[in-house]
Each structure stands twice: as structure tokens, then as C-alpha cells.
Design a protein around this motif. Structure first.
Motif, PDB file in Angstrom:
ATOM      1  N   ARG A 202       0.878  -1.170   0.000  1.00 43.72           N
ATOM      2  CA  ARG A 202       0.000   0.000   0.000  1.00 43.72           C
ATOM      3  C   ARG A 202       0.912   1.215   0.000  1.00 43.72           C
ATOM      4  NH1 ARG A 202      -4.763  -0.275   3.183  1.00 43.72           N
ATOM      5  NH2 ARG A 202      -4.901   1.985   2.870  1.00 43.72           N
ATOM      6  N   MET A 203       0.834   2.039  -1.020  1.00 47.82           N
ATOM      7  CA  MET A 203       1.768   3.153  -1.147  1.00 47.82           C
ATOM      8  C   MET A 203       1.035   4.482  -1.303  1.00 47.82           C
ATOM      9  SD  MET A 203       4.637   1.497  -0.961  1.00 47.82           S
ATOM     10  CE  MET A 203       5.771   2.846  -1.309  1.00 47.82           C
TER      11      MET A 203
ATOM     12  N   ILE B 123      -5.674  -0.842  13.447  1.00 42.19           N
ATOM     13  CA  ILE B 123      -5.420   0.597  13.369  1.00 42.19           C
ATOM     14  C   ILE B 123      -4.459   0.920  12.231  1.00 42.19           C
ATOM     15  CG2 ILE B 123      -3.489   0.556  15.008  1.00 42.19           C
ATOM     16  CD1 ILE B 123      -6.202   3.320  14.538  1.00 42.19           C
ATOM     17  N   MET B 124      -3.618  -0.032  11.843  1.00 44.96           N
ATOM     18  CA  MET B 124      -2.686   0.224  10.744  1.00 44.96           C
ATOM     19  C   MET B 124      -3.432   0.482   9.436  1.00 44.96           C
ATOM     20  SD  MET B 124       0.442   0.771  10.085  1.00 44.96           S
ATOM     21  CE  MET B 124       1.215   0.185  11.607  1.00 44.96           C
ATOM     22  N   GLU B 125      -4.590  -0.134   9.254  1.00 46.04           N
ATOM     23  CA  GLU B 125      -5.395   0.127   8.056  1.00 46.04           C
ATOM     24  C   GLU B 125      -5.774   1.607   7.988  1.00 46.04           C
ATOM     25  OE1 GLU B 125      -8.611  -2.730   7.213  1.00 46.04           O
ATOM     26  OE2 GLU B 125      -7.856  -3.862   8.921  1.00 46.04           O
ATOM     27  N   GLU B 126      -6.148   2.170   9.134  1.00 41.96           N
ATOM     28  CA  GLU B 126      -6.495   3.594   9.178  1.00 41.96           C
ATOM     29  C   GLU B 126      -5.264   4.467   8.924  1.00 41.96           C
ATOM     30  OE1 GLU B 126      -9.308   5.343   9.492  1.00 41.96           O
ATOM     31  OE2 GLU B 126     -10.602   3.593   9.533  1.00 41.96           O
ATOM     32  N   TYR B 127      -4.139   4.094   9.512  1.00 37.12           N
ATOM     33  CA  TYR B 127      -2.913   4.865   9.289  1.00 37.12           C
ATOM     34  C   TYR B 127      -2.565   4.916   7.802  1.00 37.12           C
ATOM     35  CZ  TYR B 127      -1.872   4.594  14.348  1.00 37.12           C
ATOM     36  OH  TYR B 127      -1.900   4.701  15.711  1.00 37.12           O
ATOM     37  N   LEU B 128      -2.745   3.791   7.127  1.00 39.39           N
ATOM     38  CA  LEU B 128      -2.405   3.740   5.703  1.00 39.39           C
ATOM     39  C   LEU B 128      -3.360   4.579   4.861  1.00 39.39           C
ATOM     40  CD1 LEU B 128      -1.428  -0.022   5.434  1.00 39.39           C
ATOM     41  CD2 LEU B 128       0.120   1.948   5.482  1.00 39.39           C
ATOM     42  N   ASP B 129      -4.602   4.744   5.329  1.00 37.80           N
ATOM     43  CA  ASP B 129      -5.526   5.678   4.672  1.00 37.80           C
ATOM     44  C   ASP B 129      -5.143   7.121   5.000  1.00 37.80           C
ATOM     45  OD1 ASP B 129      -6.959   3.583   3.633  1.00 37.80           O
ATOM     46  OD2 ASP B 129      -8.630   3.742   5.045  1.00 37.80           O
ATOM     47  N   MET B 130      -4.848   7.372   6.263  1.00 33.25           N
ATOM     48  CA  MET B 130      -4.585   8.732   6.732  1.00 33.25           C
ATOM     49  C   MET B 130      -3.235   9.282   6.281  1.00 33.25           C
ATOM     50  SD  MET B 130      -5.954   8.535  10.661  1.00 33.25           S
ATOM     51  CE  MET B 130      -7.629   8.066  11.069  1.00 33.25           C
TER      52      MET B 130
END
Length: 237
Positions: free
Chosen positions: A163-164, A198-205
Motif C-alpha cells: 500500500r503506497m 489501526i494500521m489500516e487507518e494509518y495507511l488511509d490517513m
């Protein structure tokens, strides 16, 4: 600063111990992980805690009562009805954390000698939205950072999935240490509900918020497997 300790996980990699106990009460040199981390954070002046529970959660409650909460102020975020992972667990604990301007999160199964005061100071002085403790160590998942240590992506080493936020132009690959400092504005920005990481949210944010890596060289062991307990006992006496 208040600290949330994630202690709800089932700890399947630590079987057979976790067939009848919570992972957070696994012992390293006779001292439970949860006790080690409470005392570790207390050594840096942190004495207000939220601890989430699920798997054999009543054993954690009983243990804390037996130890008189180690003289700390401890609130229990009780997830015994449903295990919510790190993101869902954070949202579930909102009532204990939303009045804080910033707070610390730590996984109960991490043992480290990272200087928490320096970590928190870096987060506050830089006015980061999220600061992630990271290090150059072997891990099945890596985070990508640019030359300013801004989060730019994630990779599953085993599957090659990535995810980039932008094209990889020589980004630094580091492993997350299970310790993060977060601004409470995150509660107004998380989109997911229920059970999620929470890492999923970090990768969106990471596209719009300042999510920064704090690289360290401290000892750190993820005590997730029986053999890692043996490894930890050589360092954490």
C-alpha cells in the motif's frame, strides 16, 4: 500522559499457555508481561493506564486487584463480548482517552528498553498526528518512510502486497515496534467501525495526516512465541 495497553489478544502463537491464560500474563523470568510494561512506563512517569481485555480477561482484572494496580490509576476497557483488534479496540476505549490531547499506545506483548520520554518528546515537539516507534529488524511487515521519516507505505513481506502513498523512490523500510503516540483528533477521523487494525487507518490517513516514524535502536522483542520468551529472558532480567 495516559497509556493504552492492548492486552486483549488471544495469543494463539503462545499456546499451550494461552489455552488457559491471557497472553499478557505470560512470564519472562517469572514476571508477567503486563507487570513489566506497567512498571516500565511508570519508570518514565506514566501512571494513568487504560488496559483492554478479552481473552481470559477476568484473570487480568484479578491480577491487577491482587497487585493493587501497582499504585497506578487503571481503567479497564472490557471487550470480553467481542475482540475488536487494535483499531476497534482503540475506538471502544474512546471514553477513557478522548479528553487527552495526546496519548500513548503499547502492545502488552512487547518488551523494550526504548526511552519513552524521548519518544513522547519527539511526538509533542514535532506536533505529529501519529508517531510510530520503528526499527530496522526482521518482520513479516514493513513500513516505508521518506527522508523526513513521513509514512509513505506498507508491505507484506511474505505475499508482496503493498500500500503506497507515492512511488517508492528509495524509501527506508522499517518494522513497527508496537508503540505509538497519537493525537486524540484521530477519533474524529477514523472511518472504520467494528473489528479492524489501526494500521489500516494509518495507511488511509498517511495521504493527508502527518504520520511520522521514530527510528530507534533499543532492545525490542515481540514475545509472541515460546521461543521468544527464551530470547527475552536473556535481555530482560
Amino acid at each position: 500522559m495516559k497509556a493504552l495497553i492492548f492486552a486483549a489478544g488471544k495469543g494463539t502463537r503462545l499456546q499451550p499457555f494461552t489455552n488457559s491464560h491471557p497472553k499478557a500474563l505470560a512470564e519472562v523470568n517469572g514476571i508477567p508481561l503486563l507487570e513489566r510494561n506497567i512498571k516500565y512506563l511508570q519508570s518514565y512517569g506514566i501512571n494513568d493506564f487504560v488496559i483492554n481485555i478479552h481473552h481470559f480477561g477476568e484473570q487480568i482484572v484479578d491480577f491487577l486487584k491482587l497487585k493493587n494496580n501497582f499504585g497506578a490509576n487503571i481503567e479497564i476497557s472490557d471487550e470480553r463480548n467481542e475482540l475488536l483488534e487494535t483499531g476497534g479496540g482503540l475506538i471502544f476505549a474512546k471514553e477513557f482517552l478522548s479528553s487527552e490531547e495526546d496519548f500513548l499506545i503499547m502492545n502488552a506483548d512487547i518488551l523494550t528498553d526504548l526511552n519513552i520520554s524521548d519518544f513522547v518528546k519527539s511526538h509533542l515537539e514535532s506536533q505529529n498526528f501519529v508517531t510510530l516507534a520503528v526499527s530496522d529488524r526482521k518482520s513479516s511487515r514493513k513500513l516505508f518512510f521518506d527522508d523526513q521519516m513521513i509514512l509513505k507505505g506498507w508491505k507484506n513481506v511474505g505475499t508482496g502486497e503493498t500500500r503506497m502513498a507515492s512511488t517508492n523512490v528509495g524509501f527506508k523500510e522499517l518494522a513497527f515496534s508496537g508503540i505509538h503516540c497519537i493525537n486524540s483528533a484521530i477519533f474524529n477521523k477514523i472511518k472504520r467501525t467494528g473489528k479492524f487494525s489501526i494500521m489500516e487507518e494509518y495507511l488511509d490517513m498517511m495521504m493527508i495526516e502527518r504520520i511520522v516514524g521514530y527510528e530507534h535502536h533499543a532492545n525490542l522483542i515481540d514475545v509472541g512465541r515460546p521461543e521468544s520468551i527464551t530470547e527475552a529472558e536473556k535481555i530482560f532480567l
